[in-house]
Design a protein around this motif. Structure first.
Motif, PDB file in Angstrom:
ATOM      1  N   ASN A  27       0.797  -1.221   0.000  1.00 14.47           N
ATOM      2  CA  ASN A  27       0.000   0.000   0.000  1.00 14.47           C
ATOM      3  C   ASN A  27       0.836   1.281   0.000  1.00 14.47           C
ATOM      4  OD1 ASN A  27      -2.489   1.570   0.318  1.00 14.47           O
ATOM      5  ND2 ASN A  27      -1.751   1.942   2.393  1.00 14.47           N
ATOM      6  N   MET A  31       0.495   4.585  -2.453  1.00 13.82           N
ATOM      7  CA  MET A  31      -0.099   5.827  -1.945  1.00 13.82           C
ATOM      8  C   MET A  31       0.876   6.992  -2.064  1.00 13.82           C
ATOM      9  SD  MET A  31      -3.216   5.273  -1.184  1.00 13.82           S
ATOM     10  CE  MET A  31      -3.599   6.771  -0.280  1.00 13.82           C
ATOM     11  N   VAL A 425      -7.356   6.259  -6.235  1.00 12.32           N
ATOM     12  CA  VAL A 425      -7.067   6.096  -4.803  1.00 12.32           C
ATOM     13  C   VAL A 425      -8.173   5.293  -4.130  1.00 12.32           C
ATOM     14  CG1 VAL A 425      -6.849   7.329  -2.602  1.00 12.32           C
ATOM     15  CG2 VAL A 425      -5.649   8.171  -4.624  1.00 12.32           C
ATOM     16  N   ILE A 426      -9.414   5.628  -4.454  1.00 15.05           N
ATOM     17  CA  ILE A 426     -10.542   4.896  -3.858  1.00 15.05           C
ATOM     18  C   ILE A 426     -10.493   3.429  -4.258  1.00 15.05           C
ATOM     19  CG2 ILE A 426     -13.056   4.667  -3.892  1.00 15.05           C
ATOM     20  CD1 ILE A 426     -13.203   7.722  -4.182  1.00 15.05           C
ATOM     21  N   HIS A 428      -7.881   1.711  -5.222  1.00 15.76           N
ATOM     22  CA  HIS A 428      -6.727   1.088  -4.569  1.00 15.76           C
ATOM     23  C   HIS A 428      -7.035   0.758  -3.106  1.00 15.76           C
ATOM     24  CE1 HIS A 428      -2.638   0.307  -3.250  1.00 15.76           C
ATOM     25  NE2 HIS A 428      -2.782   1.261  -2.328  1.00 15.76           N
ATOM     26  N   GLN A 429      -7.690   1.659  -2.420  1.00 21.09           N
ATOM     27  CA  GLN A 429      -8.033   1.428  -1.014  1.00 21.09           C
ATOM     28  C   GLN A 429      -8.972   0.226  -0.873  1.00 21.09           C
ATOM     29  OE1 GLN A 429      -9.536   5.332  -0.073  1.00 21.09           O
ATOM     30  NE2 GLN A 429      -7.578   6.018   0.827  1.00 21.09           N
ATOM     31  N   GLU A 430      -9.887   0.098  -1.828  1.00 20.19           N
ATOM     32  CA  GLU A 430     -10.783  -1.067  -1.807  1.00 20.19           C
ATOM     33  C   GLU A 430      -9.988  -2.353  -2.028  1.00 20.19           C
ATOM     34  OE1 GLU A 430     -13.977  -1.268  -1.024  1.00 20.19           O
ATOM     35  OE2 GLU A 430     -13.902   0.870  -0.547  1.00 20.19           O
ATOM     36  N   MET A 432      -6.861  -2.831  -1.228  1.00 20.47           N
ATOM     37  CA  MET A 432      -6.096  -3.083  -0.006  1.00 20.47           C
ATOM     38  C   MET A 432      -6.966  -3.726   1.077  1.00 20.47           C
ATOM     39  SD  MET A 432      -2.906  -2.414  -0.473  1.00 20.47           S
ATOM     40  CE  MET A 432      -3.270  -3.264  -2.025  1.00 20.47           C
ATOM     41  N   LYS A 433      -8.224  -3.292   1.136  1.00 26.17           N
ATOM     42  CA  LYS A 433      -9.146  -3.914   2.092  1.00 26.17           C
ATOM     43  C   LYS A 433      -9.339  -5.390   1.768  1.00 26.17           C
ATOM     44  CE  LYS A 433     -11.840   0.241   3.218  1.00 26.17           C
ATOM     45  NZ  LYS A 433     -13.169   0.891   3.121  1.00 26.17           N
TER      46      LYS A 433
END
Length: 474
Positions: A27, A31, A425-426, A428-430, A432-433
């Motif tokens: 991550n 980021m 970014v959104i 990518h964050q999903e 990573m979750k």
């Protein structure tokens, strides 16, 4: 299998640190790249915005220079007689320059009618016992009627006249003299000025004769009198000795394309001659000079802004569109003029560009003041004519800052990239979750397995310790 909410609880292993390290490894670099990209886009967007703002500010000035009316303004300088202010003037852009001497011989006025002595004892005197109609007129097209009710008093008549919706400009007043032989005077003042526009009042009943108007010399029934000094009259001025009349105090085109307003009668000198105001009409050179100064300031602001934003390390360094704009500014500013008298370019009228590319006033050929002295109208043509430099600059700058201009398109593109980056970014964050969830699922099974093996080890150890002759190791 029991649910393990914190990895490593069952096995005692530090699985949380392992999961965190695995997620961070995936991550954090991503980021950081997102943040660096966002910062780069924002800095570039800010630089584009700064240049665009400077272009827009220059374009606002250029639009004024491209309007020929801004070169046609005239200014009137008035030297009034000492201690007096007899006229004011409003020139139009069409007036010719020149010098005039103006005197005010007479101001325009409306008429004033006064009731006869003893006509009304007081403000409470009854005007008519049975009522009737009063008709008021002044000039050819001003008139109104008023119904007088039975028993109406003088004060009530005054109020009714002043409150009438159709009243064209008559003011009624009552003056209480305190003299029983004179009584209360009814006074009418008309705002309709000009020779022959005296107030005329008639009625349809003899009871109202006292309110009808008569000539000062013939007043058979004791009606209202308009004295010679109270008659409506024209305003009269002289312009360079020539007499001009107006039915108001405003003279339009007494001097062609200029409005003159008479403010007071001219004072007289010791010989009885009316003193004149000295009027000088000239080009409004000051407003043109201010526009040229504004052009220099905003042009140089844009040149400086382009230089700042294209320095080494700046986001627009080496930008082709900025180089093109710089080149086009200079070439357009110095473009060849037509029908501009002796001016082949704006550099012939007191402007120049220094070696740093900044615009400045110059007197190498002639100064701006000299150009105004000798060829004022040609300056307007040079900027605002059909082939004027302001017209060309307006078109050039519009290509950059109009709704479909290059700078606007660039801002739109950069904002779209920022929006896309936000979506990345959104997403990518999903991811990573999901990645963390899958790690937790895998390590949860390992945690349970190790926990079970540890339980089995403990059980076997306990059983072995109960066997005869079993000795625990130290």
């Amino acid at each position: 299998m029991p649910l393990i909410t914190s990895a490593g609880v069952g096995s005692g292993l530090d699985l949380e640190s392992i999961i965190k390290a695995s997620v961070d490894a995936e991550n954090v670099p991503k980021m950081q790249r997102f943040a660096a990209k966002q910062e780069s886009l924002k800095v570039e967007l800010s630089s584009v915005g700064e240049v665009k703002s400077a272009i827009s500010k220059l374009k606002d000035t250029i639009e004024k220079l491209a309007d020929i009316d801004n070169f046609g303004k005239r200014i009137a300088n008035i030297r009034q007689p000492d201690g007096a202010e007899i006229i004011s003037v409003t020139p139009t852009s069409d007036i010719s320059t020149g010098n005039f001497k103006i005197a005010v011989e007479q101001l325009a006025q409306g008429s004033r009618a006064v009731s006869a002595d003893g006509a009304f004892a007081s403000a409470d005197a009854v005007v008519s016992a049975s009522g009737g109609t009063l008709s008021f007129s002044a000039g050819a097209d001003k008139s109104f009627d008023l119904e007088v009710t039975a028993g109406m008093t003088l004060a009530e008549l005054r109020d009714a006249i002043n409150a009438s919706d159709t009243n064209f400009g008559i003011t009624a007043n009552i003056i209480n003299t305190g003299d029983p032989d004179v009584g209360s005077k009814l006074v009418f003042t008309s705002n309709v000025s000009g020779d022959g526009n005296d107030l005329v009042i008639t009625s349809d009943t003899a009871e109202l004769d006292a309110i009808e108007t008569y000539d000062a010399t013939t007043n058979p029934s004791g009606g209202m009198v308009i004295a010679d000094a109270d008659k409506a009259q024209d305003a009269i001025i002289t312009v360079d000795g020539l007499t001009v009349n107006s039915d108001t105090n405003t003279f339009k085109d007494a001097v062609q394309d200029m409005t003159i307003r008479a403010l007071e009668v001219s004072p007289e000198d010791t010989s009885g001659t009316k003193l004149t105001a000295k009027l000088d009409v000239d080009y409004d050179r000051e407003s043109v000079t201010k526009l040229v100064d504004e052009l220099i300031t905003n042009y140089n602001n844009l040149v400086g802004m382009i230089g700042l934003q294209t320095r080494v390390g700046k986001p627009l360094n080496g930008d082709a569109s900025m180089r093109a704009l710089s080149d086009q500014l200079v070439s357009t500013l110095g473009s060849t003029l037509t029908d501009a008298g002796p001016f082949e370019s704006v550099f012939d009228m007191g402007l120049g560009v220094n070696k740093e590319g900044y615009l400045e006033k110059s007197s190498l050929v002639r100064s701006l003041n000299e150009a105004m002295d000798d060829n004022y109208d040609d300056i307007g043509t040079a900027f605002a004519g059909e082939n004027g430099v302001a017209k060309k600059l307006e078109e050039l700058l519009g290509n950059y800052v109009d709704s479909d201009g290059l700078m606007k398109q660039r801002e739109t593109s950069l904002n779209a990239q920022l929006d896309d980056l936000e979506d990345d970014v959104i997403n990518h964050q999903e991811r990573m979750k999901s990645f963390e969830a899958s790690l937790r699922q895998k390590y949860a099974g390992l945690d349970v397995l190790i926990a079970q093996m540890q339980q089995t080890q403990s059980y076997l150890g306990a059983q072995l310790s109960n066997l005869p002759g079993f000795t625990k190791s130290k």
